[in-house]
Design a protein around this motif. Structure first.
Motif, PDB file in Angstrom:
ATOM      1  N   ARG A 111       0.828  -1.209   0.000  1.00 42.33           N
ATOM      2  CA  ARG A 111       0.000   0.000   0.000  1.00 42.33           C
ATOM      3  C   ARG A 111       0.862   1.259   0.000  1.00 42.33           C
ATOM      4  O   ARG A 111       0.509   2.254  -0.646  1.00 42.33           O
ATOM      5  CB  ARG A 111      -0.927  -0.011   1.213  1.00 42.33           C
ATOM      6  N   ALA A 112       1.973   1.219   0.724  1.00 43.92           N
ATOM      7  CA  ALA A 112       2.883   2.365   0.701  1.00 43.92           C
ATOM      8  C   ALA A 112       3.439   2.575  -0.706  1.00 43.92           C
ATOM      9  O   ALA A 112       3.611   3.717  -1.155  1.00 43.92           O
ATOM     10  CB  ALA A 112       4.018   2.149   1.693  1.00 43.92           C
ATOM     11  N   SER A 113       3.711   1.481  -1.412  1.00 44.57           N
ATOM     12  CA  SER A 113       4.213   1.597  -2.782  1.00 44.57           C
ATOM     13  C   SER A 113       3.184   2.264  -3.693  1.00 44.57           C
ATOM     14  O   SER A 113       3.529   3.121  -4.521  1.00 44.57           O
ATOM     15  CB  SER A 113       4.564   0.207  -3.315  1.00 44.57           C
ATOM     16  N   ILE A 114       1.917   1.876  -3.527  1.00 41.32           N
ATOM     17  CA  ILE A 114       0.868   2.505  -4.336  1.00 41.32           C
ATOM     18  C   ILE A 114       0.781   3.995  -4.022  1.00 41.32           C
ATOM     19  O   ILE A 114       0.654   4.833  -4.933  1.00 41.32           O
ATOM     20  CB  ILE A 114      -0.481   1.802  -4.076  1.00 41.32           C
ATOM     21  N   ALA A 115       0.864   4.347  -2.734  1.00 47.39           N
ATOM     22  CA  ALA A 115       0.795   5.758  -2.353  1.00 47.39           C
ATOM     23  C   ALA A 115       1.987   6.541  -2.909  1.00 47.39           C
ATOM     24  O   ALA A 115       1.829   7.664  -3.407  1.00 47.39           O
ATOM     25  CB  ALA A 115       0.746   5.881  -0.827  1.00 47.39           C
ATOM     26  N   ILE A 116       3.184   5.958  -2.844  1.00 45.61           N
ATOM     27  CA  ILE A 116       4.369   6.638  -3.379  1.00 45.61           C
ATOM     28  C   ILE A 116       4.257   6.797  -4.880  1.00 45.61           C
ATOM     29  O   ILE A 116       4.585   7.859  -5.449  1.00 45.61           O
ATOM     30  CB  ILE A 116       5.644   5.859  -2.995  1.00 45.61           C
ATOM     31  N   ASP A 117       3.793   5.749  -5.561  1.00 46.53           N
ATOM     32  CA  ASP A 117       3.649   5.810  -7.019  1.00 46.53           C
ATOM     33  C   ASP A 117       2.651   6.886  -7.414  1.00 46.53           C
ATOM     34  O   ASP A 117       2.902   7.681  -8.338  1.00 46.53           O
ATOM     35  CB  ASP A 117       3.217   4.442  -7.544  1.00 46.53           C
ATOM     36  N   HIS A 118       1.508   6.937  -6.711  1.00 46.07           N
ATOM     37  CA  HIS A 118       0.516   7.979  -7.018  1.00 46.07           C
ATOM     38  C   HIS A 118       1.082   9.368  -6.749  1.00 46.07           C
ATOM     39  O   HIS A 118       0.844  10.304  -7.536  1.00 46.07           O
ATOM     40  CB  HIS A 118      -0.737   7.747  -6.177  1.00 46.07           C
ATOM     41  N   ALA A 119       1.817   9.509  -5.643  1.00 44.62           N
ATOM     42  CA  ALA A 119       2.387  10.817  -5.318  1.00 44.62           C
ATOM     43  C   ALA A 119       3.399  11.245  -6.376  1.00 44.62           C
ATOM     44  O   ALA A 119       3.434  12.416  -6.778  1.00 44.62           O
ATOM     45  CB  ALA A 119       3.036  10.765  -3.933  1.00 44.62           C
ATOM     46  N   GLN A 120       4.232  10.308  -6.828  1.00 45.62           N
ATOM     47  CA  GLN A 120       5.215  10.664  -7.865  1.00 45.62           C
ATOM     48  C   GLN A 120       4.536  11.020  -9.175  1.00 45.62           C
ATOM     49  O   GLN A 120       4.942  11.968  -9.863  1.00 45.62           O
ATOM     50  CB  GLN A 120       6.191   9.503  -8.058  1.00 45.62           C
ATOM     51  N   ARG A 121       3.492  10.249  -9.544  1.00 46.11           N
ATOM     52  CA  ARG A 121       2.769  10.585 -10.777  1.00 46.11           C
ATOM     53  C   ARG A 121       2.081  11.945 -10.654  1.00 46.11           C
ATOM     54  O   ARG A 121       2.077  12.744 -11.605  1.00 46.11           O
ATOM     55  CB  ARG A 121       1.732   9.503 -11.079  1.00 46.11           C
ATOM     56  N   TYR A 122       1.496  12.179  -9.480  1.00 43.75           N
ATOM     57  CA  TYR A 122       0.852  13.469  -9.264  1.00 43.75           C
ATOM     58  C   TYR A 122       1.867  14.603  -9.383  1.00 43.75           C
ATOM     59  O   TYR A 122       1.621  15.617 -10.042  1.00 43.75           O
ATOM     60  CB  TYR A 122       0.190  13.493  -7.894  1.00 43.75           C
ATOM     61  N   GLN A 123       3.021  14.427  -8.728  1.00 43.54           N
ATOM     62  CA  GLN A 123       4.033  15.479  -8.764  1.00 43.54           C
ATOM     63  C   GLN A 123       4.537  15.703 -10.185  1.00 43.54           C
ATOM     64  O   GLN A 123       4.771  16.843 -10.608  1.00 43.54           O
ATOM     65  CB  GLN A 123       5.195  15.104  -7.844  1.00 43.54           C
TER      66      GLN A 123
END
Length: 577
Positions: free
Chosen positions: A322-334
């Motif tokens: 779940r942390a990986s999904i959150a990091i991936d979404h944050a990087q894509r968002y950024q």
């Protein structure tokens, strides 16, 4: 009846004992009592002979009244009295009484007491009662044996019952232990699920992947891990980074969790590896951060104790996913945010400096969510020398809104080349947007200033009203009825409005991100804008319009969450000289 015997030797004692038994039988004394009587008399006579001297045995019949009855009961008294010498020494007489319910008055005591057969035969005759008693005792022994067998069977039943109760108690204790174990396991499972849900909410609340990486150790230490190291692959770049455990490298290459320790961990879904050279004395759990394409990195943890519980390890793997999904979404968002902000800032105009008019603009992208890209400002000259100032807002956010904003900006500049009033320009933009993007809408306000002309022409389409500050310090909103939003499925012609401006006047054009708050609406924000604009003196606006723009933003955005873009364009009409 009274009968007396003198006892001085054994023969006298035997004859007296036999006579006692016969008399007792003659007077109807029951066998058991008769045997008891003769036994007691014989024992007492033996005791007397051991003491020596002469003794006297007396038998006499009598009657004893029954309590509560009017009749008496026949009894036989036996009394052994000592010789005068023993009596003189204080020796008390010995007495015993037995019932004789069948006593008759015509018994010849002397005849019954005679012993013609000699002491031996008399003794044998007297023992007939003993034989009768023994027969009764044999019957009683049979009953006793019967009851003993019953008691033994009862004891065996009690033992079997105790065994059953013990087995039932043991089974109950085992059931209680199993229930406690199941309750403990359920409580631990609930605790893990609660922690997983709460930690997931914390990790997904941020759109900054650096913040997510920082929070992950805070969540796990010290309950589930003694230390946490997060290795993101794109963080090192070409620079030399810290050394990583061999198990972490294997996890990055294979995409499977790895456990490095001196002994196998036996953790579900985790491969065992030799102990790490970087930490040979402590186990390491290396979990990759998976995505659809390739892992983002590896999380390396050390246990809070000697090793992990298998269920805790499963929970850690899921939390890492779940942390990986959150990091991936944050990087894509950024990434998308950086593109949108770059495009937005690239399209923002460098303000012109026409004579008699000072311009100052501010653009602040949203800081929460991917809300960047829809707001813009522009200022340019028309062929006739007039200056067009415009502020607009495209519905939606992100790259699409930024691209649509750039197209509206370009179209507006193209339409302005042919001339036209602000209302006409907005009408043409409305038609353009409706045909180009039927599902997108926009708001805009345009003001036109002509050199040497004190009249300003303006028009608005679904946009917050302009705010005008006159040279005397009074501030008001230009609340003439605006047109509808640009792009709606409605044919419309947007009207122009005029306003005479004295030198020293200042016009504020802005987007709703500056004044609107979800809990309060837009009207209180417009009132705060008029108050902020009226707080400046005329000299401040004329000398430092840029500083005035910053002075307006600070109080208005102090309570803002910045979940929308903010645009502000100040137009100050200079005075003569």
């Amino acid at each position: 009846m009274t009968r007396t015997w003198q006892i001085s030797d054994v023969g006298d004692a035997v004859r007296a004992r036999v006579a006692t038994g016969r008399l007792a039988a003659a007077y109807g004394v029951p066998p058991l009592e008769r045997t008891r009587l003769t036994a007691l008399v014989g024992a007492q006579l033996r005791l007397c002979l051991t003491k020596g001297g002469s003794w006297r045995l007396t038998l006499e019949t009598g009657t004893v009244l029954r309590p509560g009855a009017g009749t008496g009961e026949s009894v036989l008294h036996a009394v052994v009295t000592p010789s005068p010498e023993a009596a003189a020494a204080g020796q008390p007489p010995w007495r015993v009484t037995v019932p004789c319910p069948e006593a008759t008055a015509d018994v010849d005591a002397d005849a019954v007491a005679e012993d013609p057969a000699g002491p031996e035969e008399a003794l044998l005759g007297a023992d007939e009662d003993t034989a009768l008693v023994l027969e009764r005792l044999t019957e009683q022994e049979g009953l006793v044996e019967f009851h003993r067998e019953e008691l033994q069977q009862t004891n065996q039943g009690v033992v079997a019952l105790h065994a059953e109760l013990d087995a039932a108690g043991r089974a109950q204790r085992e059931a209680f232990a199993a229930e406690r174990k199941a309750r403990t396991e359920a409580e631990n499972a609930r605790r893990r699920l609660t922690f997983l849900a709460d930690a997931s909410a914390v990790l997904t609340a941020s759109l900054d992947h650096h913040e997510i990486v920082r929070r992950l150790p805070e969540l796990l230490v010290p309950e589930y891990a003694a230390s946490v190291d997060v290795w993101l692959f794109d963080q090192d770049g070409d620079r030399p980074g810290p050394a990583h455990a061999a198990a972490a490298v294997v996890a990055a290459r294979t995409g499977r969790p790895q456990y490095a320790a001196a002994h196998p961990g036996g953790l579900p879904g985790v491969d065992d590896q030799p102990p790490s050279a970087l930490a040979p004395d402590r186990p390491l759990l290396c979990i990759p951060l998976p995505t659809r394409q390739a892992p983002l990195g590896v999380v390396t943890l050390s246990p809070p104790g000697e090793r992990w519980d298998p269920d805790d390890a499963v929970m850690l793997v899921e939390l890492t996913r779940r942390a990986s999904i959150a990091i991936d979404h944050a990087q894509r968002y950024q990434h998308n945010r950086d593109i949108a902000e770059t495009l937005q800032r690239a399209l923002l105009t460098e303000l012109p400096a026409p004579p008699g008019l000072a311009l100052a603009a501010r653009y602040l992208p949203a800081t929460h969510g991917l809300n960047i890209g829809g707001d813009w400002y522009d200022a340019f000259r028309q062929p006739d020398g007039s200056v067009i100032a415009v502020v607009g807002d495209v519905t939606g956010h992100g790259l699409r809104a930024a691209v649509m904003m750039s197209q509206l900006r370009t179209a507006l500049r193209a339409y302005a080349v042919d001339g036209g009033s602000p209302g006409q320009l907005l009408t043409r933009l409305h038609t353009f947007l409706h045909h180009l993007q039927p599902d997108l809408f926009a708001t805009a306000v345009i003001a036109r200033f002509r050199p040497g002309d004190p009249t300003m022409t303006w028009a608005a389409a679904g946009h917050p009203p302009p705010v005008l500050r006159t040279p005397d310090g009074r501030v008001r909103t230009l609340d003439a009825k605006p047109g509808a939003m640009l792009g709606i499925p409605l044919k419309q012609k947007i009207s122009d409005h005029t306003e005479r401006l004295a030198p020293g006047s200042t016009l504020a054009l802005y987007t709703d991100g500056l004044v609107e708050r979800r809990a309060l609406g837009i009207d209180p924000g417009i009132a705060r804008l008029t108050e902020a604009l009226g707080s400046f003196g005329p000299a401040k606006l004329a000398a430092d319009l840029e500083g005035a723009a910053d002075g307006i933003l600070r109080p208005l955005l102090s309570d803002s969450q910045r979940d929308d873009d903010v645009c502000l364009l100040l137009c100050h009409l200079r005075g003569p000289g």
